[in-house]
Design a protein around this motif. Structure first.
Motif, PDB file in Angstrom:
ATOM      1  N   VAL A  38       0.842  -1.201   0.000  1.00 60.39           N
ATOM      2  CA  VAL A  38       0.000   0.000   0.000  1.00 60.39           C
ATOM      3  C   VAL A  38       0.877   1.253   0.000  1.00 60.39           C
ATOM      4  O   VAL A  38       0.577   2.244  -0.678  1.00 60.39           O
ATOM      5  CB  VAL A  38      -0.951   0.006   1.214  1.00 60.39           C
ATOM      6  N   GLY A  39       1.974   1.215   0.733  1.00 54.15           N
ATOM      7  CA  GLY A  39       2.891   2.352   0.759  1.00 54.15           C
ATOM      8  C   GLY A  39       3.433   2.697  -0.615  1.00 54.15           C
ATOM      9  O   GLY A  39       3.655   3.870  -0.936  1.00 54.15           O
ATOM     10  N   LEU A  40       3.635   1.665  -1.447  1.00 53.51           N
ATOM     11  CA  LEU A  40       4.164   1.896  -2.791  1.00 53.51           C
ATOM     12  C   LEU A  40       3.185   2.648  -3.692  1.00 53.51           C
ATOM     13  O   LEU A  40       3.575   3.131  -4.759  1.00 53.51           O
ATOM     14  CB  LEU A  40       4.541   0.555  -3.434  1.00 53.51           C
ATOM     15  N   LEU A  41       1.931   2.744  -3.268  1.00 52.31           N
ATOM     16  CA  LEU A  41       0.975   3.565  -4.016  1.00 52.31           C
ATOM     17  C   LEU A  41       1.282   5.047  -3.857  1.00 52.31           C
ATOM     18  O   LEU A  41       0.859   5.871  -4.680  1.00 52.31           O
ATOM     19  CB  LEU A  41      -0.454   3.293  -3.525  1.00 52.31           C
ATOM     20  N   TYR A  42       2.010   5.392  -2.791  1.00 50.95           N
ATOM     21  CA  TYR A  42       2.212   6.795  -2.443  1.00 50.95           C
ATOM     22  C   TYR A  42       3.681   7.214  -2.404  1.00 50.95           C
ATOM     23  O   TYR A  42       3.973   8.379  -2.109  1.00 50.95           O
ATOM     24  CB  TYR A  42       1.586   7.086  -1.072  1.00 50.95           C
ATOM     25  N   THR A  43       4.603   6.304  -2.688  1.00 52.80           N
ATOM     26  CA  THR A  43       6.017   6.668  -2.673  1.00 52.80           C
ATOM     27  C   THR A  43       6.727   5.950  -3.810  1.00 52.80           C
ATOM     28  O   THR A  43       6.126   5.130  -4.515  1.00 52.80           O
ATOM     29  CB  THR A  43       6.670   6.326  -1.320  1.00 52.80           C
ATOM     30  N   THR A  44       8.002   6.236  -4.002  1.00 55.56           N
ATOM     31  CA  THR A  44       8.752   5.642  -5.108  1.00 55.56           C
ATOM     32  C   THR A  44       9.341   4.296  -4.705  1.00 55.56           C
ATOM     33  O   THR A  44       9.472   3.978  -3.518  1.00 55.56           O
ATOM     34  CB  THR A  44       9.903   6.566  -5.538  1.00 55.56           C
ATOM     35  N   ALA A  45       9.725   3.508  -5.712  1.00 56.93           N
ATOM     36  CA  ALA A  45      10.330   2.209  -5.456  1.00 56.93           C
ATOM     37  C   ALA A  45      11.662   2.374  -4.723  1.00 56.93           C
ATOM     38  O   ALA A  45      11.987   1.606  -3.816  1.00 56.93           O
ATOM     39  CB  ALA A  45      10.545   1.461  -6.779  1.00 56.93           C
ATOM     40  N   GLY A  46      12.439   3.393  -5.107  1.00 55.50           N
ATOM     41  CA  GLY A  46      13.737   3.610  -4.470  1.00 55.50           C
ATOM     42  C   GLY A  46      13.610   3.955  -3.005  1.00 55.50           C
ATOM     43  O   GLY A  46      14.310   3.386  -2.158  1.00 55.50           O
ATOM     44  N   LYS A  47      12.726   4.885  -2.678  1.00 61.82           N
ATOM     45  CA  LYS A  47      12.539   5.268  -1.280  1.00 61.82           C
ATOM     46  C   LYS A  47      11.982   4.103  -0.471  1.00 61.82           C
ATOM     47  O   LYS A  47      12.401   3.862   0.669  1.00 61.82           O
ATOM     48  CB  LYS A  47      11.618   6.487  -1.181  1.00 61.82           C
ATOM     49  N   ALA A  48      11.050   3.358  -1.060  1.00 64.96           N
ATOM     50  CA  ALA A  48      10.494   2.197  -0.360  1.00 64.96           C
ATOM     51  C   ALA A  48      11.575   1.170  -0.065  1.00 64.96           C
ATOM     52  O   ALA A  48      11.600   0.562   1.010  1.00 64.96           O
ATOM     53  CB  ALA A  48       9.381   1.567  -1.201  1.00 64.96           C
ATOM     54  N   GLY A  49      12.483   0.971  -1.023  1.00 66.41           N
ATOM     55  CA  GLY A  49      13.561   0.003  -0.821  1.00 66.41           C
ATOM     56  C   GLY A  49      14.473   0.380   0.327  1.00 66.41           C
ATOM     57  O   GLY A  49      14.844  -0.465   1.147  1.00 66.41           O
ATOM     58  N   PHE A  50      14.848   1.653   0.403  1.00 62.63           N
ATOM     59  CA  PHE A  50      15.744   2.086   1.474  1.00 62.63           C
ATOM     60  C   PHE A  50      15.055   2.072   2.831  1.00 62.63           C
ATOM     61  O   PHE A  50      15.650   1.661   3.827  1.00 62.63           O
ATOM     62  CB  PHE A  50      16.299   3.477   1.171  1.00 62.63           C
ATOM     63  N   ILE A  51      13.805   2.527   2.880  1.00 61.79           N
ATOM     64  CA  ILE A  51      13.099   2.546   4.167  1.00 61.79           C
ATOM     65  C   ILE A  51      12.837   1.130   4.651  1.00 61.79           C
ATOM     66  O   ILE A  51      13.016   0.816   5.838  1.00 61.79           O
ATOM     67  CB  ILE A  51      11.783   3.348   4.061  1.00 61.79           C
ATOM     68  N   THR A  52      12.438   0.247   3.744  1.00 63.52           N
ATOM     69  CA  THR A  52      12.237  -1.155   4.123  1.00 63.52           C
ATOM     70  C   THR A  52      13.527  -1.762   4.634  1.00 63.52           C
ATOM     71  O   THR A  52      13.524  -2.558   5.586  1.00 63.52           O
ATOM     72  CB  THR A  52      11.712  -1.963   2.921  1.00 63.52           C
ATOM     73  N   GLY A  53      14.650  -1.388   4.023  1.00 56.54           N
ATOM     74  CA  GLY A  53      15.945  -1.923   4.435  1.00 56.54           C
ATOM     75  C   GLY A  53      16.324  -1.587   5.861  1.00 56.54           C
ATOM     76  O   GLY A  53      17.258  -2.186   6.420  1.00 56.54           O
ATOM     77  N   LEU A  54      15.608  -0.655   6.480  1.00 52.37           N
ATOM     78  CA  LEU A  54      15.879  -0.319   7.876  1.00 52.37           C
ATOM     79  C   LEU A  54      15.663  -1.501   8.815  1.00 52.37           C
ATOM     80  O   LEU A  54      16.164  -1.498   9.941  1.00 52.37           O
ATOM     81  CB  LEU A  54      14.975   0.834   8.328  1.00 52.37           C
ATOM     82  N   TYR A  55      14.944  -2.536   8.351  1.00 53.84           N
ATOM     83  CA  TYR A  55      14.712  -3.682   9.231  1.00 53.84           C
ATOM     84  C   TYR A  55      16.033  -4.315   9.659  1.00 53.84           C
ATOM     85  O   TYR A  55      16.119  -4.915  10.739  1.00 53.84           O
ATOM     86  CB  TYR A  55      13.821  -4.722   8.534  1.00 53.84           C
TER      87      TYR A  55
END
Length: 307
Positions: free
Chosen positions: A96-113
């Motif tokens: 759902v987040g990818l509906l509102y942000t870019t693939a690059g930003k989603a990748g980096f934020i997800t990588g915070l895990y």
């Protein structure tokens, strides 16, 4: 570096690349179907793609249809359901987040895990080290430059991805606790199917699905399901037989840069200097959190014992 280690590291880098570009596939697919429909079919395909892996691992096909597999042990079913629910939560927030942000930003934020795993582990009274806190600090500063505006606001999509990163960290801890005690492949099969079932049920209640939409989204769904889940999972399992855990964690951090690269190449996503600086800090923080424990461990081994 011997040939087996080189091969393992190469496979891990390929895994990171497949996972990174999966963020692009997820955005492309949602131009035609809803996020829960995408995830429902994706994880069903991912689970089914593990059947050959189970067969290759010496688990006959009849095991899958046997009542003992369907009912399973209490540990297997409990682990599979809990991991599946966590996977559903994390994947839903990400999708759902990818509906509102870019693939690059989603990748980096997800990588915070990667950084959050030992911090969330404090709930289970797991110890952590200075490197983890330093990595978390660098990643947090990087997240500020990546997602927080000058008005101190964060986009809805980035916020969902951040919540997802916390869930992914909890999911990793769940898998880490259950997988040594039961079959990792069977655990994955059950969690994928639980996630798929929950996603499809949510899609049936909230989304409209058309055959045309499914047909147009199918290439992206196939990549996300068979490629990202089935093939990449298998590559990771094969590679980690000969790769050091520390090396594997560091290489898999490259998922985030690959997500940004894929967004740039395939979706024309551009990043400002501020955003790139934030991405760099986040990646550095992830690497510090993984490398520091290894440096500390080596220094302790070299330290002379007390008389």
């Amino acid at each position: 570096m011997d040939s087996r280690t080189l091969r393992a590291n190469t496979l891990l880098m390929l895994t990171a690349m497949i996972w990174g570009f999966a963020f692009v596939a997820q955005r492309i697919g949602m131009a035609h179907v809803g996020p829960f429909t995408f995830n429902g079919i994706r994880f069903a395909l991912g689970g089914l793609s593990l059947i050959p892996v189970m067969i290759a691992a010496g688990r006959p096909h009849r095991d899958i249809a046997h009542p003992s597999f369907r009912s399973g042990s209490t540990m297997l079913m409990t682990g599979g359901v809990l991991a599946g629910v966590a996977l559903f939560a994390g994947a839903s927030l990400q999708q759902v987040g990818l509906l509102y942000t870019t693939a690059g930003k989603a990748g980096f934020i997800t990588g915070l895990y990667v950084v959050l795993v030992p911090i969330v582990g404090l709930v289970w009274k797991q110890s952590t080290d200075v490197g983890t806190w330093l990595g978390a600090f660098l990643a947090a500063v990087g997240l500020y430059f990546l997602s927080v505006t000058e008005q101190f606001t964060i986009s809805f999509g980035d916020f969902l991805e951040l919540l997802g990163a916390v869930v992914w960290a909890g999911h990793v801890l769940l898998i880490g606790w259950f997988s040594p005690k039961i079959s990792a492949i069977r655990l994955s099969f059950i969690q994928f199917m639980v996630c798929s079932g929950l996603s499809l049920a949510t899609a049936a209640a909230t989304e409209t699905v058309t055959l045309q939409g499914l047909a147009e989204a199918m290439p992206a769904i196939l990549y996300g399901g068979i490629g990202s889940v089935g093939i990449a999972y298998t590559l990771q399992v094969v590679a980690q037989k000969h790769a050091k855990a520390s090396h594997a964690a560091i290489i898999l951090c490259m998922e985030s840069p690959f997500a940004a690269l894929g967004g740039w190449l395939l979706l024309d996503e551009m990043m400002s200097g501020r955003t790139l600086f934030g991405c760099g800090l986040m990646l550095f923080g992830m690497l510090v959190s993984q490398i520091y424990p290894q440096i500390l461990s080596r220094s302790r081994r070299r330290r002379p014992g007390k008389a």
